[in-house]
Scaffold this motif. Structure first.
Motif, short mmCIF file in Angstrom:
data_model
loop_
_atom_site.label_atom_id
_atom_site.label_comp_id
_atom_site.label_asym_id
_atom_site.label_seq_id
_atom_site.Cartn_x
_atom_site.Cartn_y
_atom_site.Cartn_z
N ASP A 179 0.81 -1.22 0.00
CA ASP A 179 0.00 0.00 0.00
C ASP A 179 0.84 1.27 0.00
OD1 ASP A 179 -2.30 -1.50 -0.01
OD2 ASP A 179 -2.62 -1.38 2.15
N ASP A 180 2.15 1.15 0.26
CA ASP A 180 3.02 2.32 0.29
C ASP A 180 3.48 2.75 -1.09
OD1 ASP A 180 3.05 2.37 3.15
OD2 ASP A 180 4.53 0.75 3.12
N ILE A 181 3.42 1.86 -2.08
CA ILE A 181 4.05 2.10 -3.38
C ILE A 181 3.50 3.36 -4.04
CG2 ILE A 181 4.38 1.17 -5.71
CD1 ILE A 181 4.17 -1.63 -4.50
N GLY A 206 1.13 -1.44 -14.39
CA GLY A 206 1.89 -2.67 -14.23
C GLY A 206 3.16 -2.44 -13.43
N HIS A 207 3.53 -3.42 -12.60
CA HIS A 207 4.76 -3.37 -11.82
C HIS A 207 5.63 -4.59 -12.13
CE1 HIS A 207 2.78 -0.78 -8.46
NE2 HIS A 207 3.62 -0.04 -9.15
N VAL A 208 6.93 -4.36 -12.20
CA VAL A 208 7.90 -5.45 -12.17
C VAL A 208 8.62 -5.34 -10.83
CG1 VAL A 208 9.96 -6.46 -13.21
CG2 VAL A 208 8.18 -5.47 -14.67
N PHE A 209 8.43 -6.35 -9.98
CA PHE A 209 9.14 -6.39 -8.71
C PHE A 209 10.56 -6.87 -8.95
CE2 PHE A 209 10.86 -9.01 -5.31
CZ PHE A 209 10.87 -8.11 -4.25
N VAL A 210 11.53 -6.15 -8.39
CA VAL A 210 12.95 -6.52 -8.50
C VAL A 210 13.47 -6.86 -7.11
CG1 VAL A 210 15.25 -5.75 -9.19
CG2 VAL A 210 13.24 -5.05 -10.52
N GLN A 211 14.18 -7.95 -7.01
CA GLN A 211 14.71 -8.42 -5.72
C GLN A 211 15.34 -7.27 -4.96
OE1 GLN A 211 18.03 -8.97 -4.48
NE2 GLN A 211 19.11 -8.11 -6.25
N ALA A 212 15.16 -7.31 -3.63
CA ALA A 212 15.47 -6.14 -2.82
C ALA A 212 16.67 -6.31 -1.90
CB ALA A 212 14.24 -5.76 -2.00
N GLY A 213 17.50 -7.31 -2.14
CA GLY A 213 18.74 -7.41 -1.38
C GLY A 213 18.61 -8.09 -0.04
N CYS A 214 17.67 -9.01 0.10
CA CYS A 214 17.62 -9.79 1.33
C CYS A 214 18.78 -10.79 1.32
CB CYS A 214 16.28 -10.52 1.47
SG CYS A 214 15.93 -11.73 0.20
N THR A 228 -0.32 -11.41 -4.54
CA THR A 228 -0.86 -11.15 -5.88
C THR A 228 -2.34 -10.85 -5.90
OG1 THR A 228 -1.02 -13.54 -6.24
CG2 THR A 228 0.93 -12.43 -7.11
N ASP A 229 -3.12 -11.43 -4.98
CA ASP A 229 -4.55 -11.14 -4.97
C ASP A 229 -4.82 -9.67 -4.69
OD1 ASP A 229 -5.15 -13.76 -5.54
OD2 ASP A 229 -5.64 -14.31 -3.48
N ALA A 230 -3.98 -9.07 -3.84
CA ALA A 230 -4.15 -7.66 -3.51
C ALA A 230 -3.34 -6.73 -4.42
CB ALA A 230 -3.75 -7.42 -2.05
N TRP A 231 -2.38 -7.28 -5.13
CA TRP A 231 -1.47 -6.49 -5.95
C TRP A 231 -1.83 -6.66 -7.42
CZ3 TRP A 231 4.55 -6.64 -4.95
CH2 TRP A 231 5.16 -5.56 -5.61
N SER A 232 -2.86 -5.97 -7.85
CA SER A 232 -3.37 -6.16 -9.20
C SER A 232 -2.38 -5.72 -10.27
CB SER A 232 -4.69 -5.40 -9.38
OG SER A 232 -4.50 -4.01 -9.18
N GLU A 233 -1.48 -4.77 -9.94
CA GLU A 233 -0.53 -4.27 -10.94
C GLU A 233 0.68 -5.18 -11.12
OE1 GLU A 233 -2.03 -0.69 -8.48
OE2 GLU A 233 -1.10 -2.63 -8.07
#
Length: 302
Positions: free
Chosen positions: A40-42, A51-59, A75-80
């Motif tokens: 919800d912060d995005i 549309g969003h492409v999630f990129v690994q965040a360095g965990c 994914t159910d809540a992240w429609s983009e």
């Protein structure tokens, strides 16, 4: 992806993270973003993002699969959400093949792991000096190409020529340079470092499947004055070098929102559009930057 084809805006570089769930050691040195950034912060560019492409965040590397599972669980809540670029150690040898199998087995009907990123930006500038490390990276890149995956190249400008030398040996691999190769934003393109970056970028662009992300410059700037003074020069050069059909826009959320010069994705989108106009990009090219290049490169469909 939501939204009509004509109004599509794909943000090709988005991170979310939760330090209460996974470990991100690098956040210890960046207090401005050392907290959870969740769905919800995005920053969705005032509702324009489709549309969003999630990129690994360095965990931690051993949590790479858990990171993908966590993201897919939203994914159910992240429609983009359209695709995932996951973490992988390209020097892993046989373990890399197994890791890629595990990543791909996590794919769902709607969201897939389409590529990987092996962070190279904090390694030595001459990252190929060790013959064994060079050979291992080359084998890893060839493995990605054989699997039909993409590679997000995350390096600093001083490393760009060196990593391009490696990529030239795997010209069939679809690659995209994150954040324009993190150029010397404060120094400007006319500086010695800026001219070296420009030459290295041109060398990379000669590879037939190389692309560039128009992203991340705010995080490289010391403040808004530097960003205002120099960002357009770097963006125009990248656009003229790669062309709009190999360029794509990304927010670098939340890093570029809260570090360096900071700012909103809507503001960054305006900056990219102005640079595209200065570079002589026509309307069709502008659509490529905002969604068509990403759709083709990452195989997003629609």
């Amino acid at each position: 992806m939501a939204g009509s084809r004509d109004s599509a805006l794909v943000d090709v570089h988005v991170h979310v993270w939760d330090p209460a769930r996974l470990s991100y050691p690098w956040l210890d040195g960046v207090p401005a973003i050392d907290r959870a950034f969740l769905l919800d912060d995005i920053d969705r560019a005032a509702g324009a993002v489709t549309g969003h492409v999630f990129v690994q965040a360095g965990c931690l590397p051993e949590q790479a699969l858990d990171e993908v599972r966590w993201v897919l669980g939203m994914t159910d809540a992240w429609s983009e959400l359209a695709a995932i670029v996951a973490d992988a150690d390209l020097r892993g040898g046989a373990a890399l093949a197994s890791h890629l199998n595990e990543l791909l087995n996590l794919n769902t009907e709607r969201v897939r792991v389409v590529g990987v990123r092996h962070l190279l930006q904090d390694e030595r500038d001459d990252l190929l000096a060790d013959p064994a490390a060079r050979s291992a990276l080359l084998d890893g890149l060839r493995t990605l190409a054989a699997r039909g995956l993409t590679f997000d190249v995350c390096v600093r400008h001083r490393q760009l020529d060196t990593v391009t030398e490696l990529l030239e040996q795997v010209p069939e691999l679809p690659t995209v340079l994150d954040h324009l190769g993190k150029p010397p934003l404060d120094a400007g393109i006319a500086s010695e470092a800026g001219r070296a970056w420009a030459g290295a970028l041109a060398r990379l662009a000669r590879l037939p499947h190389a692309h560039v992300k128009l992203s991340g410059l705010a995080a490289e700037a010391s403040g808004t004055d530097a960003l205002d003074a120099h960002a357009q020069d770097f963006l125009v050069h990248a656009l003229r070098t790669f062309g709009p059909d190999r360029s794509m826009i990304g927010s670098d959320w939340p890093v570029s929102a809260f570090t360096g010069a900071g700012g909103t994705f809507d503001g960054w989108r305006g900056r990219v559009r102005r640079a595209a106009t200065a570079a002589g990009v026509h309307a069709e090219g502008a659509a490529s930057i905002e969604h068509r290049t990403a759709t083709r490169f990452y195989g997003l469909g629609g």
